[in-house]
Scaffold this motif. Structure first.
Motif, PDB file in Angstrom:
ATOM      1  N   ASP A  95      50.137  55.424  -3.006  1.00 37.91           N
ATOM      2  CA  ASP A  95      50.061  54.303  -2.257  1.00 37.91           C
ATOM      3  C   ASP A  95      49.277  53.264  -2.772  1.00 37.91           C
ATOM      4  O   ASP A  95      48.699  53.524  -3.938  1.00 37.91           O
ATOM      5  N   PHE A  96      49.427  52.045  -2.383  1.00 40.63           N
ATOM      6  CA  PHE A  96      48.794  51.014  -2.793  1.00 40.63           C
ATOM      7  C   PHE A  96      47.872  50.298  -1.787  1.00 40.63           C
ATOM      8  O   PHE A  96      47.920  50.435  -0.527  1.00 40.63           O
ATOM      9  N   ASP A  97      46.571  50.392  -2.197  1.00 40.32           N
ATOM     10  CA  ASP A  97      45.342  49.886  -1.457  1.00 40.32           C
ATOM     11  C   ASP A  97      44.907  48.340  -1.647  1.00 40.32           C
ATOM     12  O   ASP A  97      44.731  48.160  -3.059  1.00 40.32           O
ATOM     13  N   LEU A  98      44.936  47.304  -1.005  1.00 38.10           N
ATOM     14  CA  LEU A  98      44.970  46.221  -1.391  1.00 38.10           C
ATOM     15  C   LEU A  98      43.939  45.617  -0.450  1.00 38.10           C
ATOM     16  O   LEU A  98      43.664  45.972   0.812  1.00 38.10           O
ATOM     17  N   THR A  99      43.121  44.505  -0.692  1.00 38.44           N
ATOM     18  CA  THR A  99      41.896  43.925  -0.082  1.00 38.44           C
ATOM     19  C   THR A  99      42.283  42.358  -0.057  1.00 38.44           C
ATOM     20  O   THR A  99      43.036  42.070  -1.063  1.00 38.44           O
ATOM     21  N   THR A 100      41.822  41.409   1.086  1.00 40.99           N
ATOM     22  CA  THR A 100      42.282  39.886   0.824  1.00 40.99           C
ATOM     23  C   THR A 100      41.235  39.181   1.924  1.00 40.99           C
ATOM     24  O   THR A 100      40.769  39.990   3.009  1.00 40.99           O
ATOM     25  N   ASP A 101      41.143  38.011   1.580  1.00 37.15           N
ATOM     26  CA  ASP A 101      40.255  37.224   2.236  1.00 37.15           C
ATOM     27  C   ASP A 101      41.054  37.072   3.896  1.00 37.15           C
ATOM     28  O   ASP A 101      40.574  36.294   4.840  1.00 37.15           O
ATOM     29  N   ALA A 102      42.569  37.109   4.020  1.00 39.43           N
ATOM     30  CA  ALA A 102      43.340  37.041   5.069  1.00 39.43           C
ATOM     31  C   ALA A 102      42.884  37.642   6.126  1.00 39.43           C
ATOM     32  O   ALA A 102      42.383  38.931   5.964  1.00 39.43           O
TER      33      ALA A 102
END
Length: 477
Positions: free
Chosen positions: A50-57
């Motif tokens: 799977d894909f781990d993503l991070t964001t300032d949202a």
């Protein structure tokens, strides 16, 4: 994508789901990064599950970006800033930048959302997991403030901050270092090893379930040996699996026994990466330290399999393993020496009893028995292998002749009670046990033969049968 490894290309093409999701966040002025283990695994050439993503949202903004795009969204991790999603065959976890503040004696962190990718990366466990790939714009770029790529190339385990801060924030990271030593074949730097030893007592604030899950991941690695040796020599195992180092008995050339810990880890390494089997291998000799004695023939470990089964049950229960797995591992520990009790050859009766006792664990028991042979004496190893091969052949031959799975008495309780004119009680149980022993010794019998056996047994006990025969309540083998 200039300057990035070519293996990112298939993930970051203009029409890929990753870039599409990043574009939706970018349209709202938010950053999006592939992060942590996902970046590490791509660089190692490992498949992404799977894909781990991070964001300032913030979480509400993440949900809005996923709305109308994802096939399914789940919100179980929302209070921690994580929104999960699936689109087609791809799974995504999108998490708001974190700046966690841990209370030293608490098991749970206080979650604080952040605004900096560098701060977010700095709070991660190891430098090889503290890399991110910025997906905004036309040219993705690698963000690596802690030289994770250098450590990845050197196959090193190092923390982005000091080990005192990193392991103090989340003590489970010490066990995770051992897991990575096993699963990734990485070597922890000296500072990490020292901190694992000096801070091991911090593990007491971590829940048994989290410890169990990390141990499980380590055990099913292709080679769990490096991880097991690491938690042994740092003393970390003493905090949740003290039986491991207790097996480190001094070698005794006079009484001719080997170090049980070294043998145990070798057995774990020999078995296939199946959790139940690896747990049984890890615990199969835990009873030896408590049962060690000496005789004129050398060292003895009388009934260590029985003691070990009880110890395995206690330890696994403390680690919150499912009850069925606890039962199965304890049974394998109890039976792991059973093969060696049949030294005069595999008679039909011996095969039936062995198969009956193993039940659905037969294949696991046989593999554990084979892998338990770690002797350097080639002659002894070959002799054991031949005997195991002989057993496999005998089981196959007998299976072709009769039903071996779930062997039971040729009559059931209803039939026995009707024939004896008895109510449920001790005599009925003894009669069924007698019929079962005859079935194991002599194989299948007809119903008429079974009643003759029951009649003979009853008269020998001074019981006058009522001699009433009834149809079987359930099919018999």
């Amino acid at each position: 994508m200039s300057g990035l490894p070519s293996r990112f290309a298939t993930l970051l093409g203009p029409d890929t789901p990753l870039r599409a999701l990043a574009a939706r966040l970018d349209a709202n002025g938010r950053e999006c990064y592939l992060v942590g283990g996902s970046v590490r695994d791509v660089l190692l050439g490992r498949p992404l599950v799977d894909f781990d993503l991070t964001t300032d949202a913030r979480p509400d903004e993440i949900k809005a970006a996923l709305g109308g795009w994802a096939d399914h969204v789940w919100l179980q991790g929302e209070r921690f800033g994580t929104i999960g999603a699936r689109r087609g065959d791809d799974t995504f976890e999108v998490t708001t930048f974190r700046a966690d503040v841990y209370i030293p004696e608490s098991r749970k962190p206080e979650v604080v959302f952040g605004d900096s990718i560098e701060v977010d990366l700095g709070r991660r466990d190891f430098t090889v997991n503290a890399m991110a790939l910025r997906l905004n714009g036309d040219s993705p770029e690698l963000v690596d403030p802690f030289d994770g790529l250098v450590d990845l190339t050197a196959r090193r385990i190092r923390t982005p901050q000091s080990t005192e801060i990193s392991f103090g924030d989340d003590p489970l990271r010490m066990l995770r270092a051992a897991r990575f030593a096993a699963t990734l074949e990485f070597e922890p730097v000296d500072e990490v090893v020292r901190a694992m030893h000096d801070m091991r007592s911090r593990l007491e604030i971590v829940s048994a379930e989290r410890i169990r899950d990390e141990l499980n991941k380590m055990l099913v690695a292709a080679d769990p040996g490096p991880g097991l040796w690491l938690i042994a020599r740092t003393g970390l195992a003493d905090e949740f699996l003290p039986e491991l180092n207790q097996m480190q008995l001094e070698q005794d050339p006079i009484h001719r026994h080997k170090d049980v810990l070294a043998h145990t880890i070798a057995v774990v390494q020999n078995t296939e990466p199946k959790l139940l089997l690896r747990l049984a291998a890890l615990l199969h000799d835990v009873g030896k330290p408590k049962t060690r004695g000496y005789s004129s023939n050398g060292v003895t470990f009388h009934h260590h399999e029985v003691v070990g089964a009880r110890m395995a049950r206690t330890r696994m229960t403390a680690l919150r393993y499912p009850s069925q797995m606890v039962d199965d591992v304890a049974r394998l520990v109890e039976l792991h020496l059973r093969f060696h009790t049949y030294r005069m050859g595999w008679t039909d009766s011996a095969v039936r009893r062995y198969v009956r006792d193993a039940g659905p664990l037969l294949d696991d028991l046989n593999q554990l028995t084979r892998c338990d042979c770690t002797t350097r004496n080639q002659r002894k190893a070959e002799a054991l292998s031949r005997r195991m091969d002989e057993l496999d052949v005998r089981i196959a031959e007998l299976r072709a002749q009769e039903e071996l799975a779930g062997i039971k008495p040729p009559l059931d309780g209803v039939q026995v009670m009707a024939y004896l004119g008895a109510r449920p009680g001790r005599a009925v149980g003894q009669a069924l046990e007698h019929l079962l022993e005859l079935r194991l010794d002599h194989g299948p019998v007809t119903i008429d033969e079974a009643y003759l056996q029951l009649d003979e047994w009853a008269r020998a006990q001074g019981i006058e049968p009522a001699a009433e025969r009834v149809p079987a309540a359930k099919p018999r083998d």
